[in-house]
Design an enzyme around this catalytic site. Structure first.
Site, PDB file in Angstrom:
ATOM      1  N   HIS A   1      44.153 -18.500   1.785  1.00 25.63           N
ATOM      2  CA  HIS A   1      44.292 -17.380   2.706  1.00 25.63           C
ATOM      3  C   HIS A   1      43.448 -16.225   2.198  1.00 25.63           C
ATOM      4  O   HIS A   1      43.510 -15.879   1.023  1.00 25.63           O
ATOM      5  CB  HIS A   1      45.747 -16.941   2.805  1.00 25.63           C
ATOM      6  CG  HIS A   1      46.591 -17.922   3.542  1.00 25.63           C
ATOM      7  ND1 HIS A   1      46.527 -18.064   4.904  1.00 25.63           N
ATOM      8  CD2 HIS A   1      47.502 -18.820   3.113  1.00 25.63           C
ATOM      9  CE1 HIS A   1      47.366 -19.006   5.278  1.00 25.63           C
ATOM     10  NE2 HIS A   1      47.975 -19.481   4.217  1.00 25.63           N
TER      11      HIS A   1
ATOM     12  N   CYS B   1      40.129 -17.182   6.318  1.00 25.18           N
ATOM     13  CA  CYS B   1      39.887 -16.149   7.312  1.00 25.18           C
ATOM     14  C   CYS B   1      38.850 -15.166   6.779  1.00 25.18           C
ATOM     15  O   CYS B   1      38.884 -14.815   5.595  1.00 25.18           O
ATOM     16  CB  CYS B   1      41.175 -15.402   7.634  1.00 25.18           C
ATOM     17  SG  CYS B   1      42.434 -16.448   8.324  1.00 25.18           S
TER      18      CYS B   1
END
Lengths: 402, 687
Positions: free
Chosen positions: A159, A201
């Protein structure tokens, strides 16, 4: 006995072939920074914990399987997994990890060597692996023992956000840290070329601070974009793979170790509508043209081999213009395209032998000369030619001195 | 020289500069009337706007992943559950006096699945009033001397250990069951739980242990669950507590039987535990239902308006609606649904939203009028049940130990068809399985989502940050008005010592002192009223009258009393909003207008203008409404019709508050009643 021929001009005339010979040899002898690509390493990192991040581990293990299949041996893969999904109590299939809901392929088979697992996967350890600054007790198997001839694949998933990547849900690797580590690696001649591939991301932001030459970076998404999971395995109850990695794997599943697909074909294979994000690659630090670099240069362990007659000849690196391509000479589009481009570019690393030999002749005498030498049978004959050329030189110089 | 210079300097500055905040304070105090009108209106308006401002719920915790796994409950498990239902509804099993037979059947079924089984016997505890145990967990319970063997309950507990888990956490599934007079619904709920239980013994993905508690509800569902929880959480180590149920031959008989029939199995006589509880689900099936589709009602309110984490409700709601196709209900005040004034209010908001949208297309806050009415009805019931402070089901016992729990009541559209029964077993079972699997994924306690919220529909909520605004607006003018009254009173009569002893401050002890006797509620209520009035008048004549005789200096005495009243209301409401927000909100709605308007009737009569007349009427009306029993009757009458209202109801209501340790009881006794008495004394002040 003075002749009408100017001795000096004669001298120059005779010197010319020697110079030519010498320079043609010097041309191919590489300077320090242009070391040969001699080995391949892969550092594969899954940075996130917890059961619901199953897919990150599956991503990493899939890539592990791919690079292993394409020829990087286990001792040259540093595999870092931040959590153990296979043995998680929530796993319906104990000791197995899948990256597809069809469950055809168990990624966590018998021969998976995890070098860093669980809480060992920290930013500190990651940077230590990259820069090679380990405690003395760390075994060789956990070190990245690369050198100036190494091509390194660095794959990270987890992440992340704007210029950072989360490790273990508690700390983060910032783009500065990454750039700094890469710079140190460059200074310490720990790589020749480095491909950083990140599936997270806003992955593109992680490359913002990179400065070191020879680094190629590709991320799954641009700034402000999310990277999404590809599909959910309703049997296991979690998403099992991310989109970017899924399509990367789909690309590699079609390849084997002999294939010649280039990096640009990999990069252009990402379809933003399927990815639901825009894959971004940064190539301004990378000198070679992506069209001419086979993916196996990073994802496999395919490099040029240097043929020598004798096992212990020291001259190996000198005349390395020869490059015996181990790849099959199948007439794929990529292959032809790549070769054409090499001709134009005249790159110093890869020189294909021209079976036809006609394009080279048309260029200039210089290269004709070089070609001749390249065609010469072996080094011994070359030396012999040189010695023969030395005789008149010797004779003339003694005559002049007298 | 220097002194004179300083003097001249100080003369040059006639006034020290007042800091802006002080100036603002002075401004607000001097305009306290306007401020209070604006704030109160805004506060009430904000309360009515809450359904419009409600947000959609969302799963906040990543780990939950509800519905990501396909349900594994198959028809095999359903037929297992059906078998249990048949055995339990079989008339033979009800032959026993104590209903032990059915407990044995359940235990046998659990054992056959390979679960650990134990019986837990308990005595129903008398309720004891712990006035200050708002959020602390109950103590292990006083050892009561006079246990009788005739009154005990038996909880059957089955535990599945997670095959690869660490045994540190557990999920609890509770099915209340009354062996003596069980309806079909209870048997069905056991069937659902059993089918899930039989599935969970087979799965490999358990990370938390599963506890299935069949709570013996012959002494109340709550009591059984609370007794089991007390035993679970606070083990008794002393052997002194032994002289209880073990002495009773009947119970021993039960254990002996079990021990013999199945030796070497996982049955144990001792109390069995698993890890800390991550969540608890109470499952019920309603017997009769007149609705046209299968619905599931969620009850979440625990004692003192504590709510389980919103994520738990979200998970249940998501799985029920999107996976099992059940309709989800939360409690509503049904009578509000038909009220025309609410409908017109909703239409006004709707049209306002339309206007706003036409002005600026990005403003989208309007909701349809019908939705608004429903939202308001749900919100009102949410507020009411939180304010009551009485748990709405056995899940309340879990909340006392900080375990998130809800009660799910499935009300199927009724038919005796076997297909239907299988269907409800399958869907109910899959819902429970989904929730358990989701909670099983959890890594920590529920903590991501809200604990302080009001529901306006199963999928909409108002969070604390929004609903506090309404309350804050309501009570904001109180300190200003109090200050301005004090300042006025002081400036007008500086010599006044203002020793306005509050005559009623002591009266609130009365209702504490009255023990619950065996009188009828109506009689008790009357006695209480009479006693209160008597003591009030006595005290007033003893303490307050001499001061009242002192004439001129006490001109503004009522203003000072009002100022004191308002300050105490402010403090009381502020404190209560921390303990139980809903109580404070409702209390503020009742008391703030009364306190702000209160003025001696004599003055108004003397003035004789229209304005003072209006104020007088308002005062009288508010004075009636704010009296807790009157407010209760009014509300009850509005909701259920005045025909049913009974004087004794209020007494019963307060008694239940007392029995459930509700902080609302304290609030009524210590804030609302005294302040009401003060206001009344202001109204009838002889100035």
């Amino acid at each position: 006995m003075e002749t009408f021929i100017n001795p000096k001009s004669l001298f120059h005339l005779l010197l010319l072939p020697c110079l030519l010979l010498y320079s043609s040899i010097a041309y191919n002898s590489s300077p320090v920074e242009a070391a040969m690509h001699t080995n391949n390493w892969a550092v594969l990192v899954c940075t996130s914990r917890f059961w619901f991040n199953y897919r990150h581990m599956a991503n990493t293990l899939s890539l592990y399987r791919t690079v292993k299949r394409l020829g990087i041996p286990d001792e040259r893969i540093i595999l870092m997994l931040a959590d153990d999904m296979a043995c998680n109590t929530r796993n319906k299939y104990p000791a197995q990890v899948f990256n597809n809901e069809n469950h055809r392929l168990n990624l966590y088979g018998d021969n998976v060597e995890v070098d860093y697992r669980g809480y060992e996967v920290t930013v500190e350890n990651f940077l230590r692996v990259l820069t090679g600054r380990h405690e003395t007790a760390v075994p060789r198997s956990k070190r990245l023992l690369s050198d100036e001839g190494s091509h390194i694949l660095l794959y990270m998933t987890g992440h992340g956000g704007d210029e950072f990547l989360k490790f273990q849900d508690s700390e983060e690797l910032q783009s500065h840290d990454l750039a700094d580590a890469v710079k140190q690696m460059k200074e310490k001649h720990r790589f020749k070329e480095l491909l950083i591939m990140v599936d997270t991301c806003q992955a593109a932001t992680l490359f913002n601070q990179l400065q070191s030459p020879g680094v190629l970076a590709i991320g799954s998404s641009m700034k402000g974009e999310n990277s999404y999971s590809h599909h959910l395995d309703s049997d296991v109850g979690v998403s099992v793979v991310d989109r970017f990695t899924y399509y990367t794997l789909a690309f590699f599943e079609r390849l084997n170790i002999y294939d010649n697909a280039s990096l640009s074909s990999l990069f252009s294979s990402y379809n933003p509508s399927l990815l639901m994000s825009t894959a971004y690659y940064r190539k301004d630090l990378y000198k070679r043209r992506l069209e001419e670099v086979p993916v196996t240069n990073f994802f496999g362990s395919v490099m040029e081999t240097i043929h020598t007659d004798a096992a212990y000849k020291a001259l190996s690196r000198r005349n390395s213009g020869r490059f015996e391509d181990e790849m099959s000479l199948d007439q794929s589009v990529h292959h032809i395209e790549r070769r054409m481009l090499i001709k134009v570019n005249d790159g110093y690393e890869i020189h294909d032998i021209n079976p036809e030999g006609e394009e080279g002749a048309s260029k200039c005498p210089w290269s004709t000369f070089r070609n001749k030498f390249q065609k010469a049978e072996n080094v011994d004959s070359l030396v012999n030619y040189g010695l023969v050329a030395m005789i008149p030189l010797l004779v003339i110089s003694t005559w002049l001195v007298q | 020289m220097a002194e004179t210079k300083e003097k001249s300097l100080s003369d040059e500055k006639p006034k020290p500069r007042v800091r802006p905040i002080v100036r603002l304070g002075i401004f607000l105090i001097s305009h306290s009337f306007h401020v209070s009108v604006v704030c109160c209106t805004a506060g009430v308006l904000a309360l009515f706007l809450l359904p419009v401002l409600a947000k959609n719920t969302y799963i906040s915790e990543n780990a939950l992943m509800p519905g990501s796994a396909s349900p594994m409950l198959s028809n095999q498990h359903v037929s297992d559950g059906n078998r249990l239902v048949k055995d339990l509804t079989n008339p033979n099993s009800k032959s026993s006096e104590t209903g032990i037979e059915s407990h044995k059947i359940i235990a046998q079924y659990m054992l056959d699945l390979g679960a650990e089984v134990s019986f837990h016997k308990f005595h129903p505890q008398m309720n004891q009033f712990h006035p200050l145990h708002f959020f602390s967990s109950p103590d292990s319970g006083k050892i009561q001397e006079n246990y009788s063997c005739s009154s005990y309950g038996i909880n059957t507990v089955g535990i599945i250990r997670a095959p690869r888990g660490d045994g540190k956490e557990a999920i609890v599934l509770v099915t209340p069951y009354n062996a003596l007079k069980s309806g079909f619904g209870e048997a069905l709920s056991l069937g659902i739980a059993y089918s899930v239980f039989s599935l969970l013994t087979q799965v490999t993905w358990l990370a938390k242990d599963i506890i299935w508690l069949v709570a013996d509800s012959q002494y109340g569902e709550y009591a059984a669950v609370a007794a089991w929880l007390r035993e679970y959480q606070t083990p008794k180590f002393s052997s002194l507590s032994a002289p209880n149920a073990e002495m009773c031959p009947d119970v021993n008989n039960l254990f002996e039987l079990k021990g013999h029939s199945i030796s070497g199995s996982k049955f144990s006589n001792s109390f069995r535990r698993a890890g800390t509880m991550a969540a608890a689900l109470v499952l019920k099936v309603r017997d009769q239902n007149e609705q046209f589709e299968d619905t599931i009602s969620i009850y979440a309110e625990a004692s003192n308006g504590q709510m389980p984490n919103l994520d738990l409700i979200n998970v249940v709601n998501y799985l029920a609606v999107h996976r099992q196709g059940l309709r989800v209900n939360v409690e509503k005040l049904w009578s509000l649904l038909n009220s025309s004034w609410l409908k017109s209010l909703g239409e006004i908001f709707e049209s306002l939203a339309k206007v706003a949208k036409s002005l600026y297309p990005k403003w989208k806050f309007g909701i349809p009028a019908t939705e608004y009415v429903e939202g308001t009805a749900t919100l009102a019931s949410s507020l009411y049940y939180q304010a009551l402070g009485v748990p709405t089901g056995p899940h309340g016992a879990f909340r006392d130990y900080q375990v998130d729990a809800i009660t799910l009541e499935i009300s199927p559209k009724f038919s005796l068809d076997k297909v239907w029964r299988n269907d409800i077993l399958l869907r109910g079972g899959r819902l429970i399985e989904g929730v358990i699997r989701s909670v099983n994924n959890l890594l920590e306690k529920f903590h991501q989502s809200f604990f302080l919220y009001l529901l306006t529909s199963p999928s909409k909520f108002v969070s604390v940050g929004v609903y506090m605004i309404a309350f804050a607006l309501l009570i904001a003018p109180l300190p200003m008005v109090a200050a301005s009254l004090y300042v006025d009173a002081n400036s007008s009569s500086k010599r006044s010592k203002g020793d306005s002893s509050t005559p009623s401050a002591i009266t609130d002890t009365d209702e504490h002192s009255i023990a619950i006797r065996s009188w009828s509620p109506t009689t008790s209520f009357m006695i209480w009223v009479l006693l209160s009035i008597l003591s009030l008048l006595t005290l007033n004549s003893v303490l307050a009258s001499p001061l009242a005789c002192a004439k001129a200096t006490q001109e503004k005495e009522w203003a000072l009393v009002k100022s004191v009243t308002i300050s105490s209301v402010f403090i009381g409401l502020g404190l209560m909003s921390v303990i139980n927000f809903a109580t404070a909100e409702i209390g503020a709605l009742l008391m703030v207008p009364m306190c702000l308007l209160a003025q001696p009737l004599k003055l108004d009569v003397r003035a004789g203008t229209l304005r003072s007349f209006c104020r007088m009427i308002c005062n009288l009306v508010l004075g009636h409404i704010a009296f807790p029993p009157a407010a209760f009757f009014l509300l009850k009458g509005m909701l259920d019709g005045f025909g049913n209202a009974n004087v004794g109801d209020f007494w019963m209501w307060v008694e239940s508050l007392w029995a459930w340790n509700s902080a609302t009881y304290l609030f009524i006794g210590m804030v609302q009643l005294p302040c009401w008495v003060l206001c009344i004394s202001i109204l009838f002040h002889t100035c």
